[in-house]
Design a protein around this motif. Structure first.
Motif, mmCIF file in Angstrom:
data_model
loop_
_atom_site.group_PDB
_atom_site.id
_atom_site.type_symbol
_atom_site.label_atom_id
_atom_site.label_comp_id
_atom_site.label_asym_id
_atom_site.label_seq_id
_atom_site.Cartn_x
_atom_site.Cartn_y
_atom_site.Cartn_z
ATOM 1 N N ALA A 26 9.443 -9.115 9.300
ATOM 2 C CA ALA A 26 9.820 -9.830 8.084
ATOM 3 C C ALA A 26 10.508 -11.149 8.388
ATOM 4 O O ALA A 26 10.427 -12.115 7.631
ATOM 5 C CB ALA A 26 10.720 -8.952 7.217
ATOM 6 N N GLN A 27 11.209 -11.191 9.538
ATOM 7 C CA GLN A 27 11.905 -12.422 9.920
ATOM 8 C C GLN A 27 10.919 -13.561 10.150
ATOM 9 O O GLN A 27 11.270 -14.730 10.004
ATOM 10 C CB GLN A 27 12.719 -12.190 11.188
ATOM 11 N N PHE A 28 9.679 -13.235 10.502
ATOM 12 C CA PHE A 28 8.694 -14.260 10.823
ATOM 13 C C PHE A 28 7.646 -14.418 9.738
ATOM 14 O O PHE A 28 7.089 -15.497 9.559
ATOM 15 C CB PHE A 28 8.007 -13.922 12.154
ATOM 16 N N ASP A 29 7.338 -13.346 9.025
ATOM 17 C CA ASP A 29 6.247 -13.387 8.060
ATOM 18 C C ASP A 29 6.690 -13.852 6.683
ATOM 19 O O ASP A 29 5.872 -14.323 5.903
ATOM 20 C CB ASP A 29 5.601 -12.007 7.929
ATOM 21 N N GLU A 30 7.953 -13.739 6.353
ATOM 22 C CA GLU A 30 8.422 -14.081 5.021
ATOM 23 C C GLU A 30 9.162 -15.412 5.053
ATOM 24 O O GLU A 30 9.857 -15.740 6.007
ATOM 25 C CB GLU A 30 9.353 -12.989 4.470
ATOM 26 N N ARG A 31 9.017 -16.152 3.967
ATOM 27 C CA ARG A 31 9.754 -17.396 3.830
ATOM 28 C C ARG A 31 11.196 -17.094 3.424
ATOM 29 O O ARG A 31 11.472 -16.094 2.775
ATOM 30 C CB ARG A 31 9.102 -18.293 2.769
ATOM 31 N N ASP A 35 13.314 -21.715 1.054
ATOM 32 C CA ASP A 35 11.935 -22.209 1.033
ATOM 33 C C ASP A 35 11.258 -21.864 -0.283
ATOM 34 O O ASP A 35 10.520 -22.676 -0.853
ATOM 35 C CB ASP A 35 11.131 -21.616 2.196
ATOM 36 N N GLU A 36 11.488 -20.650 -0.764
ATOM 37 C CA GLU A 36 10.865 -20.229 -2.016
ATOM 38 C C GLU A 36 11.389 -21.032 -3.197
ATOM 39 O O GLU A 36 10.645 -21.372 -4.124
ATOM 40 C CB GLU A 36 11.103 -18.734 -2.246
ATOM 41 N N ILE A 37 12.685 -21.344 -3.179
ATOM 42 C CA ILE A 37 13.267 -22.148 -4.273
ATOM 43 C C ILE A 37 12.656 -23.544 -4.279
ATOM 44 O O ILE A 37 12.288 -24.085 -5.331
ATOM 45 C CB ILE A 37 14.802 -22.227 -4.110
ATOM 46 N N VAL A 38 12.527 -24.139 -3.092
ATOM 47 C CA VAL A 38 11.935 -25.477 -2.992
ATOM 48 C C VAL A 38 10.491 -25.461 -3.461
ATOM 49 O O VAL A 38 10.046 -26.328 -4.222
ATOM 50 C CB VAL A 38 12.031 -25.984 -1.534
ATOM 51 N N ARG A 39 9.744 -24.439 -3.029
ATOM 52 C CA ARG A 39 8.333 -24.353 -3.404
ATOM 53 C C ARG A 39 8.171 -24.135 -4.903
ATOM 54 O O ARG A 39 7.306 -24.747 -5.536
ATOM 55 C CB ARG A 39 7.650 -23.223 -2.626
ATOM 56 N N ALA A 90 1.884 -24.106 0.330
ATOM 57 C CA ALA A 90 0.785 -24.097 -0.634
ATOM 58 C C ALA A 90 1.337 -23.875 -2.040
ATOM 59 O O ALA A 90 2.070 -22.920 -2.296
ATOM 60 C CB ALA A 90 -0.220 -23.009 -0.283
ATOM 61 N N ILE A 91 0.998 -24.778 -2.972
ATOM 62 C CA ILE A 91 1.508 -24.714 -4.338
ATOM 63 C C ILE A 91 0.338 -24.466 -5.287
ATOM 64 O O ILE A 91 -0.589 -25.278 -5.367
ATOM 65 C CB ILE A 91 2.229 -26.019 -4.727
ATOM 66 N N PRO A 92 0.350 -23.349 -6.040
ATOM 67 C CA PRO A 92 -0.727 -23.091 -7.005
ATOM 68 C C PRO A 92 -0.550 -23.933 -8.265
ATOM 69 O O PRO A 92 0.545 -24.030 -8.816
ATOM 70 C CB PRO A 92 -0.562 -21.598 -7.312
ATOM 71 N N VAL A 93 -1.635 -24.562 -8.719
ATOM 72 C CA VAL A 93 -1.581 -25.435 -9.891
ATOM 73 C C VAL A 93 -2.795 -25.158 -10.764
ATOM 74 O O VAL A 93 -3.903 -24.925 -10.259
ATOM 75 C CB VAL A 93 -1.566 -26.922 -9.480
ATOM 76 N N THR A 94 -2.567 -25.189 -12.079
ATOM 77 C CA THR A 94 -3.651 -25.020 -13.047
ATOM 78 C C THR A 94 -3.760 -26.283 -13.882
ATOM 79 O O THR A 94 -2.757 -26.779 -14.407
ATOM 80 C CB THR A 94 -3.390 -23.822 -13.970
#
Length: 434
Positions: A26-31, A35-39, A90-94
């Motif tokens: 989890a230390q390597f695979d998760e942001r 990072d999540e707040i910025v994204r 990667a940012i999802p946009v519609t």
């Protein structure tokens, strides 16, 4: 010697993982939460901008209606969601779908978003990251891993094939750049050097090719790349072709000073093409050449004595240190002293220019430091393939590096140099007379 295997062991379906293993991965695979707040913040801002642009377009055509008073240009659902690869991940946009229901097809308008252009999959910063990684030594086979480490796992779409296509694009950009008009350009100082790299060239006749690089300082004190061309070693003919090409493209004013190493080809060429340009030998190259002709046991002390020459406050002091070096080492190391003496006047030219510019004029370091990376790239790939690819790489590398090039020290004094004002020991003579 056994090799350590770092690949993760595949776990059979249904078999539970050890909690400690899960925590470690989890230390390597998760942001991180940051990072999540910025994204998420970036996603919301981008989505808001896209929605606002769609609404503004529909409102701009609100006056267009059919015979029943219904709007012709309307928002009709949304396009499929897509991921935009950015520095924040990667940012999802519609994006909303805009439809023009005008029965006359020729009068219909099409919505062309500016915030989120059609088919955009990565931002310009990511586009610039790809050549930067390539030129810094990342091989095409390592691109997926490098990009995923930087921007996340969704960077896997940027395959090594992207680099191959980019190289073709770089070649086209280099061709356009090498034909640009120079009639409105002036370079007060220029630096010249030959970059030798092992290339997998097309034929045996090109094995001694050398990449000729010319940089210059503008009247505003900005450093610019003037030319990159391949030639046979650093021959006079190759340098003549480069300099004559610059003249034909409009560069008519002679530089005040040219800085380079002892390569005779360049100096013979510039005397023909720009005879008014003064010559300054690079002290870094000269020091290395002199020390190579002396025993290693003597080199540290001799290097210090050479520094006493070019670090002297005045030209007279430099000449005294020069004579002292010749007297001290001439008897035992005549070859080293002859190497130094033959360029005596050209080594001390910088004293006739502003003292603030001495650090720039004494060496070809502006070129050496910039293009050191190209050697790393060649060591990594065992060459760039063809001469065309090498030229394109040099060009793109310079483009990237030029963003960090700083102005010359006290750049406003370049105007005085252009005016032909006289300097002695770095001080303008008019100031002394006053």
């Amino acid at each position: 010697m056994s090799k350590t295997k770092t690949d993760r062991t595949k776990v059979p379906v249904g078999q539970a993982l050890d909690p400690e293993v899960i925590s470690f991965r989890a230390q390597f695979d998760e942001r991180s939460p940051l990072d999540e707040i910025v994204r998420e913040g970036a996603r919301r801002m981008l989505q808001t901008a896209v929605d606002a642009e769609v609404d503004a377009f529909v409102a701009m055509h609100a006056d267009r209606t059919d015979e029943h008073g219904r709007r012709l240009v309307v928002k009709n659902g949304s396009l499929p969601e897509r991921d935009i690869l950015t520095g924040a991940g990667a940012i999802p946009v519609t994006q909303g779908r805009v439809r023009d229901n005008d029965p006359d097809r020729e009068k219909r308008v099409a919505f062309s978003p500016s915030v989120l252009p059609s088919y955009l999959r990565k931002t310009k910063a990511i586009e610039e990251l790809i050549p930067w990684l390539y030129l810094k030594g990342i091989s095409t086979g390592d691109f997926n891993e490098a990009l995923q480490s930087l921007v996340g796992e969704r960077a896997a779409g940027l395959s090594p094939n992207v680099v191959c296509r980019l190289k073709d694009q770089w070649c086209s950009e280099y061709d356009d750049w090498s034909k640009r008009d120079l009639s409105n350009k002036q370079y007060v100082y220029i630096w010249a050097d030959g970059i030798h790299a092992k290339l997998r060239l097309e034929d045996d006749a090109n094995k001694k090719q050398c990449l000729l690089v010319l940089m210059g300082a503008t009247p505003e004190g900005q450093k610019e790349l003037i030319a990159v061309l391949d030639g046979y070693r650093e021959s006079e003919q190759s340098w003549c072709e480069l300099l004559v090409d610059l003249k034909q493209r409009g560069l008519q004013l002679s530089p005040k000073v040219a800085v380079g190493d002892g390569a005779l080809g360049f100096w013979a060429a510039i005397r023909k093409v720009f005879p008014e340009t003064r010559e300054q030998r690079c002290w870094v190259h000269k020091t290395a050449n002199v020390l190579n002709k002396m025993p290693k046991s003597v080199q540290p002390k001799a290097k210090g004595d050479l520094h006493e020459i070019w670090q002297a406050e005045t030209k007279d002091d430099a000449n005294k240190a020069f004579d002292k070096f010749i007297e001290k080492y001439g008897a035992k190391y005549a070859a080293a002293c002859d190497c130094l003496k033959k360029d005596r006047d050209e080594l001390l030219t910088f004293y006739d220019f502003p003292a603030e510019h001495w650090s720039h004029l004494r060496t070809t370091n502006p070129i050496e430091s910039t293009f050191a990376t190209i050697r790393l790239r060649h060591r990594k790939t065992k060459g760039s393939g063809t001469r065309r690819a090498s030229l394109a790489m040099m060009f793109k590398l310079a483009q990237s590096a030029s963003k960090k090039w700083r102005r010359l020290n006290c750049h406003e004094k370049i105007t005085l140099v252009i005016e032909g004002r006289s300097f002695k020991d770095g001080i303008m003579q008019d100031d002394i007379a006053a």
